[in-house]
Design a protein around this motif. Structure first.
Motif, PDB file in Angstrom:
ATOM      1  N   SER A  67      43.832  32.564  40.063  1.00 40.61           N
ATOM      2  CA  SER A  67      42.843  33.626  40.281  1.00 40.61           C
ATOM      3  C   SER A  67      43.320  34.590  41.381  1.00 40.61           C
ATOM      4  CB  SER A  67      41.475  33.030  40.617  1.00 40.61           C
ATOM      5  OG  SER A  67      41.370  32.759  41.992  1.00 40.61           O
ATOM      6  N   GLY A  68      42.554  35.642  41.609  1.00 40.06           N
ATOM      7  CA  GLY A  68      42.982  36.741  42.458  1.00 40.06           C
ATOM      8  C   GLY A  68      43.379  36.357  43.877  1.00 40.06           C
ATOM      9  N   THR A  69      42.733  35.355  44.427  1.00 46.79           N
ATOM     10  CA  THR A  69      43.019  34.952  45.801  1.00 46.79           C
ATOM     11  C   THR A  69      44.461  34.464  45.954  1.00 46.79           C
ATOM     12  OG1 THR A  69      40.700  34.390  46.039  1.00 46.79           O
ATOM     13  CG2 THR A  69      42.177  33.490  47.697  1.00 46.79           C
ATOM     14  N   MET A  72      46.451  37.442  46.582  1.00 50.15           N
ATOM     15  CA  MET A  72      46.254  37.884  47.975  1.00 50.15           C
ATOM     16  C   MET A  72      47.123  37.038  48.901  1.00 50.15           C
ATOM     17  SD  MET A  72      42.065  38.264  48.222  1.00 50.15           S
ATOM     18  CE  MET A  72      41.989  38.880  49.914  1.00 50.15           C
ATOM     19  N   PHE A  94      35.440  39.621  51.079  1.00 46.70           N
ATOM     20  CA  PHE A  94      36.839  39.694  50.638  1.00 46.70           C
ATOM     21  C   PHE A  94      37.751  40.180  51.758  1.00 46.70           C
ATOM     22  CE2 PHE A  94      34.368  39.570  46.747  1.00 46.70           C
ATOM     23  CZ  PHE A  94      34.962  38.460  46.144  1.00 46.70           C
ATOM     24  N   ARG A  97      38.631  37.389  53.967  1.00 45.61           N
ATOM     25  CA  ARG A  97      39.588  36.440  53.380  1.00 45.61           C
ATOM     26  C   ARG A  97      41.021  36.669  53.882  1.00 45.61           C
ATOM     27  NH1 ARG A  97      38.304  35.038  47.289  1.00 45.61           N
ATOM     28  NH2 ARG A  97      36.406  34.503  48.403  1.00 45.61           N
ATOM     29  N   GLN A 140      40.893  46.085  51.168  1.00 47.77           N
ATOM     30  CA  GLN A 140      40.333  46.182  49.824  1.00 47.77           C
ATOM     31  C   GLN A 140      40.148  47.664  49.510  1.00 47.77           C
ATOM     32  OE1 GLN A 140      39.442  43.427  51.661  1.00 47.77           O
ATOM     33  NE2 GLN A 140      40.317  42.180  50.051  1.00 47.77           N
ATOM     34  N   HIS A 142      37.842  48.279  47.014  1.00 48.73           N
ATOM     35  CA  HIS A 142      36.405  48.072  46.832  1.00 48.73           C
ATOM     36  C   HIS A 142      36.024  46.700  47.371  1.00 48.73           C
ATOM     37  CE1 HIS A 142      33.141  46.661  43.799  1.00 48.73           C
ATOM     38  NE2 HIS A 142      32.565  47.116  44.882  1.00 48.73           N
ATOM     39  N   THR A 144      33.845  43.961  47.154  1.00 48.30           N
ATOM     40  CA  THR A 144      32.935  43.578  46.078  1.00 48.30           C
ATOM     41  C   THR A 144      31.655  42.895  46.555  1.00 48.30           C
ATOM     42  OG1 THR A 144      35.029  43.068  44.989  1.00 48.30           O
ATOM     43  CG2 THR A 144      33.053  42.700  43.706  1.00 48.30           C
ATOM     44  N   ASP A 169      44.133  45.349  47.961  1.00 47.59           N
ATOM     45  CA  ASP A 169      43.459  44.521  46.961  1.00 47.59           C
ATOM     46  C   ASP A 169      42.618  45.471  46.100  1.00 47.59           C
ATOM     47  OD1 ASP A 169      41.567  43.034  45.593  1.00 47.59           O
ATOM     48  OD2 ASP A 169      40.923  41.848  47.320  1.00 47.59           O
ATOM     49  N   ILE A 171      41.533  44.554  43.102  1.00 45.46           N
ATOM     50  CA  ILE A 171      41.025  43.648  42.073  1.00 45.46           C
ATOM     51  C   ILE A 171      39.767  44.190  41.414  1.00 45.46           C
ATOM     52  CG2 ILE A 171      39.905  41.372  41.781  1.00 45.46           C
ATOM     53  CD1 ILE A 171      42.047  40.196  43.606  1.00 45.46           C
ATOM     54  N   SER A 172      38.867  44.757  42.209  1.00 48.49           N
ATOM     55  CA  SER A 172      37.605  45.207  41.624  1.00 48.49           C
ATOM     56  C   SER A 172      37.478  46.730  41.628  1.00 48.49           C
ATOM     57  CB  SER A 172      36.429  44.566  42.359  1.00 48.49           C
ATOM     58  OG  SER A 172      36.438  44.975  43.706  1.00 48.49           O
ATOM     59  N   SER A 192      43.457  41.228  39.311  1.00 48.31           N
ATOM     60  CA  SER A 192      43.063  39.931  38.761  1.00 48.31           C
ATOM     61  C   SER A 192      42.410  40.158  37.398  1.00 48.31           C
ATOM     62  CB  SER A 192      42.101  39.254  39.743  1.00 48.31           C
ATOM     63  OG  SER A 192      41.807  37.955  39.331  1.00 48.31           O
ATOM     64  N   GLN A 194      39.911  38.961  35.697  1.00 50.48           N
ATOM     65  CA  GLN A 194      38.481  38.883  35.360  1.00 50.48           C
ATOM     66  C   GLN A 194      37.635  40.026  35.898  1.00 50.48           C
ATOM     67  OE1 GLN A 194      39.766  37.396  37.934  1.00 50.48           O
ATOM     68  NE2 GLN A 194      38.303  36.569  39.387  1.00 50.48           N
ATOM     69  N   LYS A 195      38.259  41.059  36.477  1.00 49.32           N
ATOM     70  CA  LYS A 195      37.462  42.180  36.981  1.00 49.32           C
ATOM     71  C   LYS A 195      37.675  43.387  36.053  1.00 49.32           C
ATOM     72  CE  LYS A 195      36.028  39.647  40.445  1.00 49.32           C
ATOM     73  NZ  LYS A 195      36.439  39.595  41.831  1.00 49.32           N
TER      74      LYS A 195
HETATM   75  C1  PLP Z   1      37.079  38.790  42.818  1.00 48.20           C
HETATM   76  C2  PLP Z   1      37.820  39.333  43.959  1.00 48.20           C
HETATM   77  C3  PLP Z   1      38.916  38.651  44.519  1.00 48.20           C
HETATM   78  C4  PLP Z   1      39.483  37.380  43.988  1.00 48.20           C
HETATM   79  O1  PLP Z   1      38.670  36.337  43.806  1.00 48.20           O
HETATM   80  P1  PLP Z   1      39.120  35.126  42.873  1.00 48.20           P
HETATM   81  O2  PLP Z   1      37.856  34.376  42.718  1.00 48.20           O
HETATM   82  O3  PLP Z   1      40.186  34.392  43.565  1.00 48.20           O
HETATM   83  O4  PLP Z   1      39.609  35.737  41.585  1.00 48.20           O
HETATM   84  C5  PLP Z   1      39.575  39.229  45.569  1.00 48.20           C
HETATM   85  N1  PLP Z   1      39.217  40.423  46.047  1.00 48.20           N
HETATM   86  C6  PLP Z   1      38.204  41.119  45.526  1.00 48.20           C
HETATM   87  C7  PLP Z   1      37.892  42.474  46.088  1.00 48.20           C
HETATM   88  C8  PLP Z   1      37.468  40.602  44.467  1.00 48.20           C
HETATM   89  O5  PLP Z   1      36.460  41.307  43.937  1.00 48.20           O
END
Ligand code: PLP
Length: 356
Positions: A67-69, A72, A94, A97, A140, A142, A144, A169, A171-172, A192, A194-195
């Motif tokens: 997953s996205g993390t 990162m 995020f 993180r 980031q 965005h 999220t 990042d 991702i979103s 990632s 799933q976004k």
């Molecule tokens: C969803 C998201 C992530 C990654 O989360 P995972 O649950 O590891 O996929 C990282 N950064 C942002 C801005 C996100 O929206």
């Protein structure tokens, strides 16, 4: 009612949103062996399209089955070193993180804190970076957790002037807001599945600019090692077993995006976001972000968490958050006024029911 594919009574306003039937169907197919020329070509073609869509013609892409993390973490441990001065922008879950990842690996990392749901004070950021001479900025596009979209024009300009390497990042924000690596001189962008890509979770990506490739990498991780992944990706392969099905779904999605053009996709997201925000204004549901991304709408509503839980009983998925009153809905994937109306009516009815 709206055709949402294989299970028509499920409405998702959570990530990855409703996925079109062709992509769901790929998920139901038998899985071909991946150490083949055919799979390599699919991966390389995906890389070509992705680089074009994100404005990184001369760079490279690597994809992790994670997953996205993970992406990162990879960017931090492979691109930064213990000798670098790192700054992370923390405007929510995020952003926080970055610092957690750095702490875990014993990298020192300063934070530039931004109030939840608020935009960055760019003049302050500029001054702070200029004073402290950072090597790398982690941020980031965005955030999220609140829905706040940061201004990459301003961030990029600050980084350029202060000679800071920029890791974003996205991702979103990729495919929900305009995003262009070349324009913003971004070293590494993180994505990632799933976004914005509106695929099942399980793949994450680093899009690495030519500038970052020249700067080079450390080897501080086994599975995530960038050099190892890069040398395999060059021939369309991965060092370890890839999520074959997800790569096939990715290729379908990217091919279609290339055909449609990003403008079209962004416009649909924007129309849905505007429509839902109009309903928020009409119902006094206050938005959580000062400048919201197209990706989500965060809004404060009494009994927010309870409403989310009630909706789940009807297979309508909305995202709750740390704040009991803050709910978030995604605008990614299949969505239109008709299904947003179902959601809006349902929220209002549930709100009234809870008041009784
Ligand atoms: C969803 C998201 C992530 C990654 O989360 P995972 O649950 O590891 O996929 C990282 N950064 C942002 C801005 C996100 O929206």
């Amino acid at each position: 009612m709206y055709n949402t594919g294989r299970n028509p009574d499920l409405l998702s306003f959570a990530f990855p949103g409703l996925i079109e039937e062709e992509i769901l169907n790929i998920g139901a197919e038998q899985i071909p062996y991946m150490r083949t020329e055919e799979f390599s070509e699919l991966v390389l073609d995906s890389e070509r399209i992705l680089k074009e869509l994100i404005g990184c013609d001369d760079g490279k892409v690597i994809g992790y089955t994670a997953s996205g993390t993970a992406a990162m973490e990879s960017a931090v441990v492979n691109y930064a070193s213990k000798f670098d001065k790192i700054l992370a922008i923390n405007g929510g879950t995020f952003g926080k993180r970055w610092k957690e990842i750095c702490n875990y690996h014993n990298y020192s990392c300063d934070e530039f804190e931004v109030d939840f749901g608020k935009d960055i004070n760019y003049d302050q950021l500029d001054e702070f970076i200029n004073k402290n001479k950072y090597d790398i900025l982690l941020c980031q596009h965005h955030e999220t957790s609140s829905g706040q979209l940061f201004d990459l024009n301003r961030i990029a300009e600050i980084c350029r002037r202060n000679d800071v390497n920029l890791v974003v990042d996205a991702i979103s924000s990729f495919l929900t807001d305009p995003f262009d690596m070349a324009k913003w001189n971004i070293d590494i962008a993180i994505l990632s599945s799933q976004k914005g890509l509106n695929l099942p979770p399980g793949l994450s990506f680093l899009v690495i600019s030519e500038k970052a490739l020249k700067r080079g990498f450390n080897s501080n991780n086994y599975y995530l090692d960038i050099e190892d992944n890069l040398s395999n990706f060059k021939r369309g392969q991965t060092p370890f077993s890839p999520a074959t099905t997800l790569f096939r779904q990715l290729h379908y999605r990217l091919s279609k995006l290339k055909e449609l053009g990003i403008g079209q996709v962004l416009q649909i997201v924007d129309e849905n976001a505007r429509y839902f925000r109009e309903a928020c204004a009409n119902n006094n549901w206050h938005l959580s972000a000062e400048t919201p991304s197209g990706c989500i709408t965060g809004f404060y509503i009494d009994n927010g968490r309870k409403i989310c839980n009630e909706l789940i009983k009807d297979k309508i998925y909305v995202m709750p958050s740390g704040n009991e009153r803050l709910s978030r809905i995604s605008h990614i994937g299949l969505q239109n006024k008709e299904i947003l109306n179902i959601l809006i009516d349902k929220i209002k009815a549930t709100q009234n029911k809870l008041l009784l």
